[in-house]
Write a protein that holds these residues in place. Structure first.
Motif, PDB file in Angstrom:
ATOM      1  N   ASP A 158     -28.094  62.453  18.299  1.00 41.23           N
ATOM      2  CA  ASP A 158     -27.721  61.154  17.733  1.00 41.23           C
ATOM      3  C   ASP A 158     -29.003  60.364  17.505  1.00 41.23           C
ATOM      4  N   ARG A 205     -28.157  56.388  10.456  1.00 36.30           N
ATOM      5  CA  ARG A 205     -27.723  57.029  11.688  1.00 36.30           C
ATOM      6  C   ARG A 205     -27.232  58.441  11.363  1.00 36.30           C
ATOM      7  N   ARG A 264     -25.697  62.063  13.250  1.00 37.03           N
ATOM      8  CA  ARG A 264     -25.167  62.714  14.439  1.00 37.03           C
ATOM      9  C   ARG A 264     -24.805  64.154  14.093  1.00 37.03           C
TER      10      ARG A 264
END
Length: 227
Positions: A141, A193, A195
């Motif tokens: 992450d 972001r 992940r």
């Protein structure tokens, strides 16, 4: 007993025998002052006026002049030929982050093998720095502050899937594999972001993203487990 040749609480610069110059080393050492050489990379370290903490590799690329200047106690020969000098060095050091110079931009087969090593040692956070680009194995992450329009490329080294925020083309729901879909030439719309469900995705950014990438990796908790 530790099996590590060099252990550091601060980031380390790791130097190989491919493309690198003094300016690049100086840039990396702003973040990672300790310096380790992989085999022939010791020549560049010495030429920059520094002495490596250790030289690690099979020693087939370390010339006699460089060898003569280095204390034998700093020379650590790993004779096996099943891995690259980068792999040997990466698995033999421990630090919160490793910045690698001289591992991209020369021989393409060596470069590909070095990307393979990033995936084989997912628990070691390492950024390979070339003339124009950065390559790192994406952690589970990661949130990084990038300027809108920054190129963000993703290249899978195994079949996996992930999720994103802040990319022009989101990756949610996509299946990636090295022989199928890849994610090159995406674009940041702002902070990004990423992940991933498993280790294996290479994150490729422009060279000028080094500072935010280093800050992000050092501040990001959680890491892939050792294989």
């Amino acid at each position: 007993m530790t099996d590590k040749i060099v252990e550091s609480e601060a980031p380390l610069t790791l130097v190989g025998g491919g493309w690198a110059d003094r300016a690049l080393l100086a840039d990396l050492r702003r973040h990672a002052p300790g310096i380790v050489a992989a085999d022939g990379g010791a020549g560049l370290v010495l030429a920059s006026g520094e002495m490596p903490l250790a030289v690690i590799g099979d020693m087939d690329s370390l010339d006699d002049a460089a060898r003569a200047r280095i204390d034998p106690a700093r020379l650590h020969r790993i004779a096996e030929q099943e891995s690259t000098d980068f792999d040997k060095a990466l698995r033999s050091v421990a630090a919160p982050l490793i910045l690698g110079a001289g591992f991209m931009g020369a021989r393409r087969d060596h470069e590909l093998a070095n990307f393979n090593a990033l995936v084989r040692h997912p628990h070691r956070r390492c950024v390979l720095v070339g003339m124009d680009e950065l390559v790192t194995l994406a952690p589970p992450d990661l949130t990084i502050d990038l300027h809108p329009g920054t190129r963000v490329s993703l290249f899978p080294m195994r079949a996996l899937h992930g999720w994103s925020e802040g990319l022009h083309w989101p990756i949610d729901g996509l299946d990636f594999a090295p022989d199928a879909r890849v994610g090159t030439s995406n674009v940041a719309t702002g902070p990004v972001r990423l992940r991933f469900a498993a280790p294996g995705m290479l994150l490729i950014l422009p060279r000028d993203a080094l500072d935010p990438l280093v800050r992000t990796l050092l501040a990001t908790p959680g890491a892939w487990p050792a294989p």
